[in-house]
Design a protein around this motif. Structure first.
Motif, short mmCIF file in Angstrom:
data_model
loop_
_atom_site.label_atom_id
_atom_site.label_comp_id
_atom_site.label_asym_id
_atom_site.label_seq_id
_atom_site.Cartn_x
_atom_site.Cartn_y
_atom_site.Cartn_z
N ARG A 25 0.84 -1.20 0.00
CA ARG A 25 0.00 0.00 0.00
C ARG A 25 0.87 1.24 0.00
O ARG A 25 1.93 1.28 0.62
CB ARG A 25 -0.91 0.03 1.23
CG ARG A 25 -1.97 -1.06 1.28
CD ARG A 25 -2.63 -1.05 2.64
NE ARG A 25 -3.76 -1.96 2.72
CZ ARG A 25 -4.22 -2.47 3.84
NH1 ARG A 25 -3.65 -2.14 4.99
NH2 ARG A 25 -5.26 -3.27 3.84
N ILE A 26 0.40 2.29 -0.67
CA ILE A 26 1.08 3.58 -0.70
C ILE A 26 0.18 4.61 -0.04
O ILE A 26 -0.95 4.82 -0.47
CB ILE A 26 1.40 4.02 -2.14
CG1 ILE A 26 2.24 2.96 -2.86
CG2 ILE A 26 2.15 5.35 -2.12
CD1 ILE A 26 2.51 3.29 -4.32
N ALA A 27 0.66 5.23 1.03
CA ALA A 27 -0.07 6.31 1.71
C ALA A 27 0.54 7.63 1.26
O ALA A 27 1.75 7.81 1.31
CB ALA A 27 0.02 6.16 3.22
N TYR A 28 -0.30 8.58 0.81
CA TYR A 28 0.21 9.85 0.30
C TYR A 28 -0.82 10.95 0.50
O TYR A 28 -1.99 10.70 0.81
CB TYR A 28 0.58 9.72 -1.19
CG TYR A 28 -0.59 9.40 -2.10
CD1 TYR A 28 -1.27 10.40 -2.80
CD2 TYR A 28 -1.03 8.08 -2.28
CE1 TYR A 28 -2.33 10.11 -3.63
CE2 TYR A 28 -2.09 7.77 -3.11
CZ TYR A 28 -2.74 8.79 -3.79
OH TYR A 28 -3.80 8.50 -4.61
N TYR A 29 -0.37 12.19 0.30
CA TYR A 29 -1.24 13.37 0.44
C TYR A 29 -1.59 13.85 -0.96
O TYR A 29 -0.70 14.26 -1.72
CB TYR A 29 -0.49 14.46 1.22
CG TYR A 29 -1.36 15.57 1.73
CD1 TYR A 29 -2.28 15.35 2.75
CD2 TYR A 29 -1.25 16.87 1.24
CE1 TYR A 29 -3.06 16.38 3.26
CE2 TYR A 29 -2.02 17.90 1.73
CZ TYR A 29 -2.92 17.65 2.75
OH TYR A 29 -3.69 18.67 3.25
N ILE A 88 -5.44 11.93 4.01
CA ILE A 88 -4.46 11.01 3.44
C ILE A 88 -5.20 10.01 2.56
O ILE A 88 -6.30 9.55 2.88
CB ILE A 88 -3.70 10.28 4.56
CG1 ILE A 88 -2.74 11.24 5.25
CG2 ILE A 88 -2.93 9.08 4.02
CD1 ILE A 88 -1.58 11.70 4.39
N THR A 89 -4.57 9.65 1.45
CA THR A 89 -5.13 8.66 0.53
C THR A 89 -4.25 7.42 0.54
O THR A 89 -3.02 7.53 0.55
CB THR A 89 -5.23 9.23 -0.89
OG1 THR A 89 -6.11 10.35 -0.88
CG2 THR A 89 -5.76 8.19 -1.86
N VAL A 90 -4.86 6.25 0.53
CA VAL A 90 -4.13 4.98 0.52
C VAL A 90 -4.47 4.22 -0.75
O VAL A 90 -5.64 3.92 -1.01
CB VAL A 90 -4.45 4.13 1.76
CG1 VAL A 90 -3.75 2.77 1.66
CG2 VAL A 90 -4.02 4.85 3.03
N LEU A 91 -3.44 3.93 -1.54
CA LEU A 91 -3.58 3.19 -2.79
C LEU A 91 -3.01 1.80 -2.60
O LEU A 91 -1.89 1.65 -2.08
CB LEU A 91 -2.84 3.94 -3.89
CG LEU A 91 -2.77 3.36 -5.30
CD1 LEU A 91 -2.53 4.49 -6.30
CD2 LEU A 91 -1.64 2.34 -5.46
N THR A 92 -3.77 0.77 -2.97
CA THR A 92 -3.28 -0.60 -2.90
C THR A 92 -2.71 -0.99 -4.25
O THR A 92 -3.41 -0.96 -5.26
CB THR A 92 -4.41 -1.57 -2.51
OG1 THR A 92 -4.93 -1.19 -1.22
CG2 THR A 92 -3.89 -2.99 -2.42
N ILE A 93 -1.42 -1.32 -4.28
CA ILE A 93 -0.75 -1.63 -5.54
C ILE A 93 -1.34 -2.88 -6.18
O ILE A 93 -1.50 -3.91 -5.54
CB ILE A 93 0.76 -1.84 -5.29
CG1 ILE A 93 1.38 -0.54 -4.75
CG2 ILE A 93 1.48 -2.29 -6.56
CD1 ILE A 93 2.82 -0.67 -4.34
N GLY A 94 -1.71 -2.75 -7.45
CA GLY A 94 -2.23 -3.88 -8.20
C GLY A 94 -3.71 -4.15 -7.99
O GLY A 94 -4.27 -5.02 -8.66
N ALA A 95 -4.36 -3.43 -7.09
CA ALA A 95 -5.79 -3.66 -6.83
C ALA A 95 -6.66 -2.96 -7.86
O ALA A 95 -6.27 -1.93 -8.43
CB ALA A 95 -6.15 -3.18 -5.43
N LYS A 96 -7.82 -3.48 -8.10
CA LYS A 96 -8.77 -2.87 -9.02
C LYS A 96 -9.69 -1.89 -8.30
O LYS A 96 -10.47 -1.19 -8.95
CB LYS A 96 -9.59 -3.96 -9.70
CG LYS A 96 -8.75 -4.89 -10.59
CD LYS A 96 -9.62 -5.93 -11.28
CE LYS A 96 -8.77 -6.84 -12.16
NZ LYS A 96 -9.59 -7.88 -12.83
#
Length: 349
Positions: free
Chosen positions: A238-242, A252-260
């Protein structure tokens, strides 16, 4: 106990000797050992004169103190494993060496990277800058399970990823790229993230690549793209970023790598964002002008704030299930010394 740390209810603290301060860049950890830059009395955190690197046993309180390798150079970043310490020192130049006008505040530096056993005070020079460059290209080494990795600028505007294993000779270049980036370790996975500033300079579009250092030849495979500002953190895929400019209010937004699935917003809106750090695979801490806040991806609408502003607080660091905080009452003052800084940590189960 400073009020802001008492509110955190720490499991352990380490008070610096009178007049000494933990640099606000925070700590790194390997096992029970904590490593950080220590600033002596009557010095500021930026000039580096007389600064030392300290390694502290968080259980016994035993301290190992290492002086600067070179007089007149400023200590920068550290990497630590169970037996070895890597540290980077840099020296600011007047600008002419970088093709700029002469200025004492020029963004022009040389750097040197040293390695040494924790049981020795004799550092060994492992790498140094091939040519002067901006401060942004000073290496930030990382410990990779018995080895160390970092990125350094090469001639012709290129950059190389290097790996060094103690006892196996000189560092080896494992990958060459056309631009400098940021390296992050997520377990056994190494990520390389490049950024491109927006037209107004408020945000940056970042592309993260996944590297497998244990498979030769090493290649970089695109993993994710996200847009934001300030620091970001990668953990558990997961990538947490502003997602906005640092001076705006946002979550804060959290992106899960490879998730749809779409990225998820967590916590409450924060103001004046600096950086974010994962504590566990689900919990993270944000650092902003509006203070420290704890968020949990499992409860995205909630947040726990234990500091209403950032005064006196350094960069938060998360290792395994523990949060590490530096409290420095003289963070923005040159008259340091009457109250030493305190390093505190809190375990989260």
């Amino acid at each position: 106990m400073p009020h802001v740390l008492a509110k955190l209810a720490p499991d352990g603290t380490f008070g610096m000797p009178s007049g000494w301060n933990v640099d606000s860049s925070g700590v790194i950890r390997s096992g029970k050992n904590l490593a950080f830059l220590a600033v002596p009395p009557a010095e500021t955190a930026s000039d580096g004169r007389g600064s030392q690197t300290w390694v502290v046993d968080s259980v016994t309180g035993k301290v190992r103190r290492y002086r600067q390798a070179e007089a007149g150079w400023t200590p920068n970043t550290l990497a630590l494993d169970s037996n070895w310490l890597l540290r980077v020192e840099s020296r600011q130049l007047d600008g002419t060496a970088c093709g700029e006008e002469r200025s004492p505040a020029a963004d022009c530096y040389r750097w040197r990277l040293y390695g040494q056993r924790l049981t020795s005070h004799r550092p060994v020079l492992l790498a140094q800058s091939a040519h002067p460059g901006h401060q942004s290209v000073v290496p930030h080494p990382l410990a990779d399970g018995g080895s160390f990795v970092w990125e350094e600028a090469l001639a012709g505007g290129k950059a190389g990823v290097f790996r060094w294993t103690p006892g196996r000779g000189r560092p080896e270049r494992v990958l060459t790229r056309t631009s400098f980036a940021q390296l992050d370790l997520d377990g056994a996975t190494l990520y390389l993230t490049e950024g491109k500033l927006s037209h107004d300079g408020g945000t940056s579009t970042r592309t993260a690549y996944r590297l497998n250092l244990r498979q030769l030849p090493v290649t970089a495979k695109k993993a994710a793209t996200f847009t934001g500002s300030g620091g970001f953190a990668i953990r558990g895929g997961r990538i947490a970023y502003y997602p906005r400019s640092a001076d705006e209010n946002a979550k804060i937004t959290v992106l899960t790598i490879g998730a749809k699935t779409a990225p998820v917003e967590v916590g409450k809106k924060i103001n004046g964002f600096y950086t974010v750090s994962w504590i566990t695979k689900d919990r993270l801490v944000t650092w902003a002008i509006s203070g420290y806040a704890l968020d949990d991806i499992r409860q995205p609408t909630k947040a726990t704030t234990f500091a209403e502003d950032a005064v006196g607080l350094g960069v938060p660091r998360g290792f395994d299930d523990t949060l590490y905080i530096v409290y420095d009452p003289y963070q923005f003052s040159d008259s340091r010394g009457t109250k030493p800084t305190v390093l505190a940590w809190r375990r989260t189960s």
